[in-house]
Design a protein around this motif. Structure first.
Motif, PDB file in Angstrom:
ATOM      1  N   VAL A   1      35.194  35.281  42.724  1.00  0.00           N
ATOM      2  CA  VAL A   1      35.080  36.415  43.598  1.00  0.00           C
ATOM      3  C   VAL A   1      36.394  37.259  43.325  1.00  0.00           C
ATOM      4  CG1 VAL A   1      34.891  37.126  46.212  1.00  0.00           C
ATOM      5  CG2 VAL A   1      34.042  34.842  45.234  1.00  0.00           C
ATOM      6  N   ARG A   2      36.257  38.736  43.447  1.00  0.00           N
ATOM      7  CA  ARG A   2      37.144  39.526  43.223  1.00  0.00           C
ATOM      8  C   ARG A   2      37.511  40.323  44.456  1.00  0.00           C
ATOM      9  NH1 ARG A   2      38.126  44.611  38.864  1.00  0.00           N
ATOM     10  NH2 ARG A   2      40.247  45.052  39.690  1.00  0.00           N
ATOM     11  N   GLY A   3      38.720  40.405  45.019  1.00  0.00           N
ATOM     12  CA  GLY A   3      38.802  41.439  46.235  1.00  0.00           C
ATOM     13  C   GLY A   3      38.426  40.835  47.438  1.00  0.00           C
ATOM     14  N   ALA A   4      38.220  41.628  48.465  1.00  0.00           N
ATOM     15  CA  ALA A   4      37.982  41.375  49.752  1.00  0.00           C
ATOM     16  C   ALA A   4      36.722  40.598  49.888  1.00  0.00           C
ATOM     17  CB  ALA A   4      38.071  42.432  50.650  1.00  0.00           C
ATOM     18  N   GLY A   5      36.633  39.672  50.860  1.00  0.00           N
ATOM     19  CA  GLY A   5      35.385  38.852  51.038  1.00  0.00           C
ATOM     20  C   GLY A   5      35.285  37.398  50.458  1.00  0.00           C
ATOM     21  N   GLY A   6      36.120  37.080  49.819  1.00  0.00           N
ATOM     22  CA  GLY A   6      35.812  35.740  49.005  1.00  0.00           C
ATOM     23  C   GLY A   6      36.740  34.473  50.007  1.00  0.00           C
ATOM     24  N   ASP A   7      37.456  34.732  51.103  1.00  0.00           N
ATOM     25  CA  ASP A   7      38.319  34.016  51.473  1.00  0.00           C
ATOM     26  C   ASP A   7      37.524  32.658  51.996  1.00  0.00           C
ATOM     27  OD1 ASP A   7      40.319  35.516  51.255  1.00  0.00           O
ATOM     28  OD2 ASP A   7      40.669  36.290  52.988  1.00  0.00           O
ATOM     29  N   ASP A   8      36.153  32.940  52.648  1.00  0.00           N
ATOM     30  CA  ASP A   8      35.198  31.789  53.042  1.00  0.00           C
ATOM     31  C   ASP A   8      34.392  31.151  52.222  1.00  0.00           C
ATOM     32  OD1 ASP A   8      36.126  32.599  55.686  1.00  0.00           O
ATOM     33  OD2 ASP A   8      34.341  33.910  55.990  1.00  0.00           O
ATOM     34  N   PHE A   9      34.865  31.425  50.667  1.00  0.00           N
ATOM     35  CA  PHE A   9      34.140  30.744  49.467  1.00  0.00           C
ATOM     36  C   PHE A   9      35.090  29.988  48.719  1.00  0.00           C
ATOM     37  CE2 PHE A   9      31.539  34.319  50.960  1.00  0.00           C
ATOM     38  CZ  PHE A   9      30.206  33.832  50.986  1.00  0.00           C
TER      39      PHE A   9
ATOM     40  N   ASP B   1      26.776  41.013  27.654  1.00  0.00           N
ATOM     41  CA  ASP B   1      27.943  40.768  28.108  1.00  0.00           C
ATOM     42  C   ASP B   1      27.766  40.181  29.374  1.00  0.00           C
ATOM     43  OD1 ASP B   1      29.257  41.784  25.800  1.00  0.00           O
ATOM     44  OD2 ASP B   1      29.528  43.902  26.731  1.00  0.00           O
ATOM     45  N   VAL B   2      28.558  39.255  29.985  1.00  0.00           N
ATOM     46  CA  VAL B   2      28.690  38.795  31.102  1.00  0.00           C
ATOM     47  C   VAL B   2      29.166  40.048  32.065  1.00  0.00           C
ATOM     48  CG1 VAL B   2      30.149  37.204  32.753  1.00  0.00           C
ATOM     49  CG2 VAL B   2      29.070  36.231  30.367  1.00  0.00           C
ATOM     50  N   PRO B   3      28.651  39.779  33.195  1.00  0.00           N
ATOM     51  CA  PRO B   3      29.181  41.078  34.088  1.00  0.00           C
ATOM     52  C   PRO B   3      30.505  41.288  34.610  1.00  0.00           C
ATOM     53  CG  PRO B   3      26.914  40.143  35.035  1.00  0.00           C
ATOM     54  CD  PRO B   3      27.483  39.345  33.899  1.00  0.00           C
ATOM     55  N   VAL B   4      31.191  42.276  34.488  1.00  0.00           N
ATOM     56  CA  VAL B   4      32.610  42.358  34.845  1.00  0.00           C
ATOM     57  C   VAL B   4      32.566  42.737  36.205  1.00  0.00           C
ATOM     58  CG1 VAL B   4      34.711  43.647  34.445  1.00  0.00           C
ATOM     59  CG2 VAL B   4      33.213  43.056  32.674  1.00  0.00           C
ATOM     60  N   LEU B   5      33.581  41.935  37.353  1.00  0.00           N
ATOM     61  CA  LEU B   5      33.453  42.066  38.619  1.00  0.00           C
ATOM     62  C   LEU B   5      34.447  43.622  38.944  1.00  0.00           C
ATOM     63  CD1 LEU B   5      34.027  38.570  40.082  1.00  0.00           C
ATOM     64  CD2 LEU B   5      31.832  39.926  39.451  1.00  0.00           C
ATOM     65  N   LYS B   6      33.967  44.076  39.869  1.00  0.00           N
ATOM     66  CA  LYS B   6      34.750  45.308  40.656  1.00  0.00           C
ATOM     67  C   LYS B   6      35.104  44.731  42.126  1.00  0.00           C
ATOM     68  CE  LYS B   6      32.076  49.052  38.681  1.00  0.00           C
ATOM     69  NZ  LYS B   6      31.196  50.122  39.094  1.00  0.00           N
ATOM     70  N   PRO B   7      36.176  45.117  42.724  1.00  0.00           N
ATOM     71  CA  PRO B   7      36.405  44.768  43.962  1.00  0.00           C
ATOM     72  C   PRO B   7      35.349  44.441  45.018  1.00  0.00           C
ATOM     73  CG  PRO B   7      38.200  46.177  43.177  1.00  0.00           C
ATOM     74  CD  PRO B   7      37.026  46.348  42.096  1.00  0.00           C
ATOM     75  N   GLY B   8      35.154  43.578  45.612  1.00  0.00           N
ATOM     76  CA  GLY B   8      34.086  43.374  46.483  1.00  0.00           C
ATOM     77  C   GLY B   8      32.706  42.642  45.969  1.00  0.00           C
ATOM     78  N   GLU B   9      33.030  42.146  44.637  1.00  0.00           N
ATOM     79  CA  GLU B   9      32.030  41.593  43.999  1.00  0.00           C
ATOM     80  C   GLU B   9      32.141  40.008  43.673  1.00  0.00           C
ATOM     81  OE1 GLU B   9      29.963  45.493  41.710  1.00  0.00           O
ATOM     82  OE2 GLU B   9      31.209  44.169  40.703  1.00  0.00           O
ATOM     83  N   ALA B  10      31.001  39.481  43.497  1.00  0.00           N
ATOM     84  CA  ALA B  10      31.289  37.835  43.173  1.00  0.00           C
ATOM     85  C   ALA B  10      30.257  37.721  41.835  1.00  0.00           C
ATOM     86  CB  ALA B  10      30.900  37.059  44.334  1.00  0.00           C
ATOM     87  N   LEU B  11      30.659  36.629  41.129  1.00  0.00           N
ATOM     88  CA  LEU B  11      30.037  36.227  40.116  1.00  0.00           C
ATOM     89  C   LEU B  11      29.348  34.887  40.309  1.00  0.00           C
ATOM     90  CD1 LEU B  11      29.505  37.131  37.018  1.00  0.00           C
ATOM     91  CD2 LEU B  11      31.217  35.570  36.272  1.00  0.00           C
ATOM     92  N   ILE B  12      28.058  34.737  39.950  1.00  0.00           N
ATOM     93  CA  ILE B  12      27.510  33.546  40.155  1.00  0.00           C
ATOM     94  C   ILE B  12      26.581  33.008  38.827  1.00  0.00           C
ATOM     95  CG2 ILE B  12      25.399  32.571  41.587  1.00  0.00           C
ATOM     96  CD1 ILE B  12      25.940  34.943  43.532  1.00  0.00           C
ATOM     97  N   ARG B  13      26.936  31.678  38.771  1.00  0.00           N
ATOM     98  CA  ARG B  13      26.231  30.964  37.508  1.00  0.00           C
ATOM     99  C   ARG B  13      24.723  30.721  38.203  1.00  0.00           C
ATOM    100  NH1 ARG B  13      29.858  27.485  36.735  1.00  0.00           N
ATOM    101  NH2 ARG B  13      30.537  28.359  34.829  1.00  0.00           N
TER     102      ARG B  13
END
Length: 359
Positions: A87-95, A37-49
């Motif tokens: 990106v899920r949750g906080a921390g993604g604004d700069d990406f 399974d592809v990882p499921v994101l929790k808040p504060g996590e990002a998914l990278i190919r």
């Protein structure tokens, strides 16, 4: 809307599927390509190919059951670069989806005393990708957003896959306190040893000598402009005495993890010098404590890298001044379909430095 409920931008043209191919260590000495399974994101996590992931000695330790805390099954790999998907949750604004990103490949709590001191690499709850959590020998990997960094599009992706081992070298040299004009001996001329030598020279070391028995590795070190010695040819004492001006070395970096390498550290360190223990040893090795006493040596262990020093590695790569030297370390690239062959080759002792897998 709270950060806990935000799911920021996902690439519309290439959304992540529900399953992916990954290299899973299912049990001791068994690596398999599987659909997971592809990882499921929790808040504060990002998914990278993932685009490239390097094979590290610790990956091989995990595979052979030599890592004391690794768990099975686990997706291997932690030296990676890829394309940000979501990106899920906080921390993604700069990406922005599509960014080329790297990430410090471990999870730290941020609250214990070591973390509070900026020593997140020895967090009391440390979990390392490829050993305790699933890693990056997979089409997708999830990371903590606060440990993720963007790289310029101009950076060669293969070099970007070296950010993690470069961070090890940055951490080791900074922790050593090596000063401009001082001398350094690096015991072990593998990828980490050479990176330590490169960073030490960049930090201002006047003399950097690499001790390495493998002729191919010595050849690469010489191509990069380093003085080398063969610890097996019977001339080591004379060669290192000449190189160290008869006084020894200000800093000795032990990167071989070998009994002979550990024993040599106190012999070749200068009075009031410093010894940095980098290489992972498979068993306790004796150290000449009489020499530590007589010379007032400082012996320090260094484990992976702090987040501050991971940032230093990103900045070094962005600067570009060492990229020609870094590129000499990438000697082999295998397609993911041949990852089993890549691991076998990495353990063969053949003429190679850093082996990458292209996903």
């Amino acid at each position: 809307m709270t950060s806990e409920s935000v799911v920021t931008r996902q690439t519309p043209s290439r959304p992540a599927p529900h399953t992916m191919s990954a290299a899973v260590i299912t049990e001791k000495n068994r690596l398999e390509r599987r659909s997971v399974d592809v990882p499921v994101l929790k808040p504060g996590e990002a998914l990278i190919r993932v685009e490239y992931c390097g094979i590290c000695g610790s990956d091989i330790h995990v595979l052979h059951g030599q890592h004391p805390t690794a768990r099975f099954p686990v997706v291997s790999g932690h030296e990676f670069v890829g394309e940000l998907v979501a990106v899920r949750g906080a921390g993604g604004d700069d990406f922005t989806p599509g960014d080329t990103v790297v990430a410090q490949p471990f999870f730290s709590c941020g609250n214990c005393q070591p973390c509070a001191k900026g020593r997140d690499n020895v967090c009391r709850q440390l979990r390392f990708m490829g050993a305790h959590t699933d890693g990056a020998f997979a089409q997708y990997v999830k990371v903590a957003t606060r440990k993720m960094y963007r790289l310029p599009a101009r950076v060669d992706r293969r070099l970007a896959a070296l950010v993690e081992p470069i961070a090890v070298a940055v951490h080791d040299v900074r922790r050593s306190g090596l000063s401009v004009g001082e001398s350094a001996l690096v015991i072990g001329g593998g990828a980490i040893g050479l990176l330590v030598a490169i960073v030490a020279r960049r930090a201002g070391a006047a003399t950097v000598v690499i001790s390495e028995p493998n002729e191919y590795r010595r050849g690469v070190a010489k191509e990069l402009g380093f003085e080398t010695v063969d610890p097996t040819d019977g001339t080591l004492d004379e060669a290192l005495s000449d190189a160290g001006g008869g006084l020894g070395f200000d800093v000795v970096f032990e990167a071989s993890g070998s009994r002979a390498g550990v024993a040599a550290t106190t012999r070749y360190a200068k009075i009031t010098g410093k010894i940095m223990i980098i290489g992972m040893t498979r068993e306790p090795y004796p150290v000449d404590l009489s020499a530590v006493f007589a010379k007032e040596l400082v012996v320090e262990g260094v484990r992976i890298h702090s987040q501050y020093n991971f940032i230093g590695a990103v900045e070094l790569l962005n600067d570009g001044g060492l990229n020609d030297e870094f590129s000499r370390l990438v000697t082999n690239v295998f397609p993911f379909e041949h990852i089993e062959e890549a691991f076998t080759f990495a353990q063969s002792g053949g003429d190679s430095m850093k082996i990458l897998v292209r996903l």
